[in-house]
Write a protein that holds these residues in place. Structure first.
Motif, PDB file in Angstrom:
ATOM      1  N   ASP A 129      16.788  12.686 -42.140  1.00  0.00           N
ATOM      2  CA  ASP A 129      15.526  13.030 -42.290  1.00  0.00           C
ATOM      3  C   ASP A 129      14.809  12.226 -43.135  1.00  0.00           C
ATOM      4  O   ASP A 129      15.315  11.273 -43.967  1.00  0.00           O
ATOM      5  CB  ASP A 129      15.046  14.565 -42.736  1.00  0.00           C
ATOM      6  N   LYS A 130      13.406  12.300 -43.353  1.00  0.00           N
ATOM      7  CA  LYS A 130      12.696  11.300 -44.353  1.00  0.00           C
ATOM      8  C   LYS A 130      13.079  11.953 -45.834  1.00  0.00           C
ATOM      9  O   LYS A 130      13.323  13.140 -45.981  1.00  0.00           O
ATOM     10  CB  LYS A 130      11.299  11.398 -44.163  1.00  0.00           C
ATOM     11  N   SER A 131      12.735  10.998 -46.861  1.00  0.00           N
ATOM     12  CA  SER A 131      12.868  11.424 -48.118  1.00  0.00           C
ATOM     13  C   SER A 131      11.814  12.457 -48.472  1.00  0.00           C
ATOM     14  O   SER A 131      11.806  13.242 -49.439  1.00  0.00           O
ATOM     15  CB  SER A 131      12.629  10.332 -49.067  1.00  0.00           C
ATOM     16  N   CYS A 132      10.606  12.548 -47.921  1.00  0.00           N
ATOM     17  CA  CYS A 132       9.551  13.558 -47.921  1.00  0.00           C
ATOM     18  C   CYS A 132       9.456  14.209 -46.490  1.00  0.00           C
ATOM     19  O   CYS A 132       8.605  13.960 -45.822  1.00  0.00           O
ATOM     20  CB  CYS A 132       8.239  12.885 -48.330  1.00  0.00           C
ATOM     21  N   TYR A 140       0.108  19.202 -48.608  1.00  0.00           N
ATOM     22  CA  TYR A 140      -0.464  18.132 -49.486  1.00  0.00           C
ATOM     23  C   TYR A 140      -0.999  16.812 -48.680  1.00  0.00           C
ATOM     24  O   TYR A 140      -1.160  15.607 -49.306  1.00  0.00           O
ATOM     25  CB  TYR A 140       0.635  17.767 -50.233  1.00  0.00           C
ATOM     26  N   SER A 141      -0.882  16.765 -47.402  1.00  0.00           N
ATOM     27  CA  SER A 141      -1.249  15.737 -46.691  1.00  0.00           C
ATOM     28  C   SER A 141      -2.576  15.442 -46.826  1.00  0.00           C
ATOM     29  O   SER A 141      -3.641  16.256 -46.600  1.00  0.00           O
ATOM     30  CB  SER A 141      -1.123  15.834 -45.026  1.00  0.00           C
ATOM     31  N   GLY A 148       2.809  12.348 -49.922  1.00  0.00           N
ATOM     32  CA  GLY A 148       3.969  11.541 -49.897  1.00  0.00           C
ATOM     33  C   GLY A 148       5.079  11.906 -51.047  1.00  0.00           C
ATOM     34  O   GLY A 148       5.660  10.979 -51.190  1.00  0.00           O
ATOM     35  N   CYS A 149       4.903  13.179 -51.703  1.00  0.00           N
ATOM     36  CA  CYS A 149       6.019  13.493 -52.642  1.00  0.00           C
ATOM     37  C   CYS A 149       5.948  12.419 -53.800  1.00  0.00           C
ATOM     38  O   CYS A 149       6.983  11.945 -54.292  1.00  0.00           O
ATOM     39  CB  CYS A 149       7.380  13.066 -52.273  1.00  0.00           C
ATOM     40  N   SER A 150       4.575  12.106 -53.975  1.00  0.00           N
ATOM     41  CA  SER A 150       4.484  11.383 -55.258  1.00  0.00           C
ATOM     42  C   SER A 150       4.970  11.770 -56.538  1.00  0.00           C
ATOM     43  O   SER A 150       5.219  11.160 -57.515  1.00  0.00           O
ATOM     44  CB  SER A 150       2.889  10.990 -55.193  1.00  0.00           C
ATOM     45  N   LYS A 151       5.066  13.114 -56.840  1.00  0.00           N
ATOM     46  CA  LYS A 151       5.471  13.818 -57.851  1.00  0.00           C
ATOM     47  C   LYS A 151       7.106  14.181 -57.888  1.00  0.00           C
ATOM     48  O   LYS A 151       7.616  14.311 -58.867  1.00  0.00           O
ATOM     49  CB  LYS A 151       4.572  15.411 -58.078  1.00  0.00           C
TER      50      LYS A 151
END
Length: 710
Positions: A129-132, A140-141, A148-151
Motif C-alpha cells: 500500500d501507499k505510505s498514506c 483531508y483530501s 497527503g499525511c503531511s503531519k
C-alpha cells in the motif's frame, strides 16, 4: 490422392496419441495450489498490477538470493529475457523497478513458503500500500494543512508497489517442493554461473509465466467496453469491486415509531484488505483484530440488550462492518450516500425499519488495528478539525480513559485521523468521533495490507504440533489482549447508551475472542461457526481461511455472510417452543426481524439441540455509486471507481522447460524444412504414379502383361 489422405490421417492420429506424452517430457507444471498471480485492477484514471502476453512470458530462470545476484544479472547476464526467482526480502519497489527498467526481465517469481522461514526468510517489513493509504478519498483530501499525511506518515514501510502498472507477470510460489525444484533441478543444474562469474551455456532452464488480464486503461474505458461487448456476446473485460456492508441495531425501531435525533451510536470496523496476489489476504492485525474485538463487544452488549431496548431514554447502538474500505472507502462511502438520501436501511432489506440518517447519529466509535500495542497501550485518535466544535469528543475520550487507565492513552490531538471509515462520515457532517487503534502515530503493523499480515505475526496461531482442538480451546496471549480491549469498549458503549456508571454486568468472554480468532484466521470449519449456522450451511464450511478481499459485486463474500451470522446470534433472541418448519419470518415484522434455524452447540454426548434464532442483523450495499450514475465523471473522486480485470479459465499458468541455443534451434528448423521439402517431393512423385504403384488386380491384368512383353 485417397491414399495420401489415408497416410496423413494415420500419421496425425499417431501424433495425437503420443503428443501428451511428449508434452509431459518437455514441461513441468507448477500446480495451481503452489502459485498465485498478481493481477490487474483499474480505477478512474489508471490501470495497476500485472499481466502477461496472451501466450505467456518466457524467461531464463535466475535466482536472486543476494544483492550481488541482482547486480550480475543487470550488468553481465547474457541470456535475456530472464524470469527472476526472488527471495521475499528482495521483493520491494526498488528491486522491481530496477529489474523492469533493465529490459532484461520478462517476469518475476517470489518465494513465500509458510512454515519454512528459516530456509526461505520472509521480508522483515513489507506493505504494497501507499505510505498514506486512501489519501485521495479521505477527509483531508484537498486540505492544505493535512493532505497527503503531511503531519503523520501512517504507513512508512508502504512503497505503493500495489499501485504500479507493472505489465509483466509476477507470481508468488507457496509450495516448498516447487521452489526446491526450480532452485535445485532447474537453476543450479542448468543456469547457475560458475565460480568465476561466467554464465552457463545452453541448454538453459526457462519458465513460462502466464497471467493474461483482459481489462485495460482505466475503469471508465473498461466498463464501457464491457457494456458494449455484452450487446454482442457475453464476454466481459472488468467487474466493479463491491460487496455488502453488515449492520445490526440493538433497538429495532419500525417506521411506525419515532427515532429521536442523536439517538444512535455507530460502532464500526472494516472487513477487507488487499494484497498483490490472488487468494492471499490474511489481514490478521489489519482488520481481523478489529472484527474480532467488535463481535466480542456485540456478544457482551447482547447479554444486557434488554436494558437498552426497554427504555426510551437510552440510545440505540448500531454495530457496523464496512466492506471495500481498502479501495477508497467503498462501503462507508455508499452508506453515507444512502443516509444522505434517506435510503438507509434500504426499502428492500429494511422495509419496516425506521430510516437512519446523519441527524440520528450521536456518536461514532471505530475500532481499527488492535494487535500490536504501541507502548503496551491502545490509542484514541480524534479529528483536529471537528473536535474543537464538539465538546462531546473530549467527554468520550475522558470516559474511555476512566474505564481502564492502564490500557488507554490519547494520541497527539494535533494529528489528523489515521485512515478510517469514519472519515467518509466526517466529510459530510461534524460528528463526535473517535478511532481506537494500536498505534500512537505511525502503524505498528509492518505488513499493512499485505500477504504477510499473518496469524503467526500477531501470535494468534496454533503452536507446531498442536492439534486443532487444542488450538481452538487454548486461549492465546493475543486473545487475552483483545479481550481486555473489547471489555473496555463494551463497558464504554453501555455507559454511553444508558448513562449508567455501573457496568459490572458487561463482561467480554475471552473464550469467544479466542474462538473468533481461530475461526477467522485458522479455519472457518470451527465449532463456533458450526453452532451458529444451519446444518446444511455448516457442512459447507471450508477448512482453510476464506479471502478478506472485497471481490467483485457479483457474489457475497463468505466472511461477510459469517460476520452477519455472528451478529445475528449475538444480538438476536432465541425463540422458544418452535420447530424448524415454523421458524419463519413473521410477515407483520418482515425485515425488522427474521428467523433462522441453527444447529446450536455440541452436547457432552456429541449431539446438538437446534433452535430458532430471531434477529435483525442485515446487509446494505457496499457498491460504489460511480457505477450506477449515468455519465458519472470517473475523475471527480466523489466515489470509489475500482474494478478488477476479468481473466479466462486458462489464463493462469506456470511451467518449467529447457531451451536450446539459437544455433541448435536454427539447425533443427533447417533440418525440419529439408525433411518437409523432401517429404513433399516424395509424396508428389508417389501421387503422380499412384495408378502404377497401387494398381488393383483385375481381369485385364494378364492382357497388360502380355502387351508389355510384346
Amino acid at each position: 490422392m485417397s491414399n495420401f489422405l489415408l497416410i496423413f490421417t494415420v500419421f496425425f492420429l499417431c501424433s495425437k496419441v503420443y503428443c501428451e506424452r511428449t508434452k509431459e517430457k518437455i514441461y513441468v507444471d507448477i500446480t495451481s495450489s503452489g502459485r498465485s498471480p498478481c493481477f490487474r485492477r483499474l480505477n478512474g484514471t489508471h490501470q495497476i498490477g500485472c499481466t502477461s502476453d496472451p501466450k505467456g512470458n518466457v524467461g531464463v530462470v535466475h535466482y536472486v538470493n543476494t544483492s550481488s545476484d541482482i547486480d550480475w544479472l543487470l550488468e553481465k547476464g547474457p541470456h535475456k529475457p530472464y524470469a527472476v526467482l526472488l527471495s521475499a526480502r528482495y521483493f520491494n519497489m526498488g528491486t522491481v523497478k530496477r529489474l523492469q527498467a533493465s529490459g532484461k526481465v520478462n517476469g518475476i517469481m517470489v518465494i513465500q513458503v509458510a512454515g519454512k522461514e528459516d530456509k526461505y526468510p520472509p521480508a522483515e517489513a513489507f506493505s504494497p500500500d501507499k505510505s498514506c493509504p486512501n489519501q485521495g478519498y479521505g477527509l483531508y483530501s484537498g486540505n492544505e494543512d493535512y493532505e497527503g499525511c503531511s503531519k503523520a506518515v501512517w504507513n512508512p514501510v508502504g512503497q505503493g508497489l500495489m499501485f504500479q502498472d507493472l505489465s509483466i507477470p509476477i507470481f508468488i510460489l507457496t509450495q516448498e517442493k516447487d521452489v526446491d525444484f526450480i532452485i535445485e533441478k532447474c537453476y543450479k543444474k542448468f543456469n547457475e554461473r560458475d565460480s568465476a562469474g561466467k554464465a552457463r551455456d545452453y541448454p538453459l532452464c526457462a519458465v513460462q509465466l502466464k497471467d493474461r488480464m483482459d481489462g485495460a486503461k482505466d475503469s471508465e474505458t473498461c466498463t464501457r467496453r464491457t457494456n458494449h461487448q455484452l450487446n454482442l456476446n457475453p464476454d466481459r473485460y472488468c467487474d466493479a469491486l463491491g460487496d455488502q456492508n453488515v449492520y445490526a441495531t440493538v433497538k429495532d425501531i419500525t417506521n411506525e415509531e419515532t427515532r429521536e435525533n442523536k439517538s444512535v451510536i455507530v460502532v464500526a470496523a472494516r472487513m477487507d484488505s488487499f494484497s498483490m496476489f490472488e487468494d492471499h489476504y490474511p489481514s490478521a492485525d489489519n482488520h481481523v483484530s478489529g472484527i474480532v474485538a467488535l463481535l466480542a463487544v456485540a456478544e457482551a452488549i447482547g447479554k444486557v440488550k434488554d436494558k437498552i431496548r426497554d427504555s426510551n431514554l437510552t440510545k440505540d447502538v448500531m454495530f457496523t462492518f464496512f466492506q471495500g474500505e481498502a479501495f477508497d472507502y467503498i462501503g462507508s462511502g455508499r452508506m453515507v450516500y444512502d443516509m444522505e438520501n434517506n435510503l438507509f436501511p434500504s426499502s428492500v432489506t429494511g422495509k419496516y425499519i425506521q430510516k437512519i440518517n446523519f441527524r440520528h447519529i450521536s456518536h461514532f466509535v471505530e475500532v481499527n488495528q488492535l494487535a500490536y500495542r504501541d507502548e503496551g497501550k491502545v490509542w484514541i485518535h480524534t479529528d483536529p478539525i471537528s473536535r474543537p466544535k464538539l465538546p462531546e469528543v473530549d467527554k468520550m475520550v475522558s470516559d474511555l480513559k476512566d474505564i481502564d487507565p492502564s490500557l488507554v492513552e490519547v494520541a497527539d490531538m494535533s494529528l489528523p485521523l489515521p485512515p478510517a471509515s469514519v472519515q467518509s462520515f466526517l466529510k459530510k457532517a461534524d460528528l463526535p468521533a473517535v478511532v481506537v487503534t494500536d498505534h500512537k502515530k505511525e502503524y505498528t503493523n509492518k505488513f499493512y495490507n499485505s500477504r504477510l499480515d499473518l496469524a503467526s505475526e500477531i501470535k494468534a496461531n496454533c503452536e507446531k504440533g498442536s492439534n486443532k482442538s487444542e488450538c481452538y480451546n487454548t486461549v492465546s496471549e493475543q486473545a487475552k489482549n483483545l479481550t481486555q480491549i473489547a471489555d473496555m469498549l463494551a463497558k464504554f458503549l453501555y455507559k454511553l447508551a444508558t448513562g449508567e456508571n455501573s457496568t459490572n454486568d458487561v463482561v467480554v468472554d475471552e473464550n469467544t475472542v479466542n474462538h473468533l480468532l481461530y475461526c477467522y484466521l485458522i479455519s472457518p470449519n470451527c465449532e463456533l461457526f458450526k453452532q451458529s449456522l444451519s446444518k446444511d450451511k455448516a457442512d459447507q464450511l471450508a477448512d482453510e481461511p476464506y479471502q478478506f478481499y472485497v471481490g467483485v459485486n457479483t457474489q457475497l463474500n463468505n466472511y461477510t455472510a459469517l460476520t452477519n451470522q455472528m451478529l445475528m446470534v449475538y444480538l438476536g433472541d432465541r425463540v422458544e417452543n418452535v420447530i424448524a418448519k415454523n421458524c419463519t419470518t413473521d410477515t407483520k415484522k418482515q425485515a425488522v426481524y427474521h428467523e433462522q434455524w441453527i444447529q446450536g452447540p455440541l452436547n457432552e454426548n456429541g449431539t446438538r439441540n437446534p433452535y430458532c434464532i430471531r434477529g435483525s442483523a442485515n446487509f446494505s450495499l457496499a457498491i460504489s455509486k460511480a457505477f450506477e450514475i449515468d455519465g458519472y465523471d470517473f475523475k471527480s473522486r466523489q466515489f470509489s471507481t475500482w474494478t478488477e480485470s476479468v481473466w479466462q479459465i486458462d489464463a493462469i499458468n506456470v511451467r518449467i522447460f529447457l531451451i536450446p541455443s539459437k544455433k541448435f534451434e536454427t539447425v533443427t528448423l533447417s533440418i525440419g524444412i529439408v525433411v518437409l521439402v523432401v517429404s513433399m517431393v516424395i509424396v508428389y512423385l508417389i501421387n503422380r504414379r499412384v495408378d502404377v504403384l497401387f494398381a488393383p488386380p483385375g481381369p485385364f491384368q494378364e492382357y497388360r502383361t502380355i502387351t508389355t512383353s510384346m
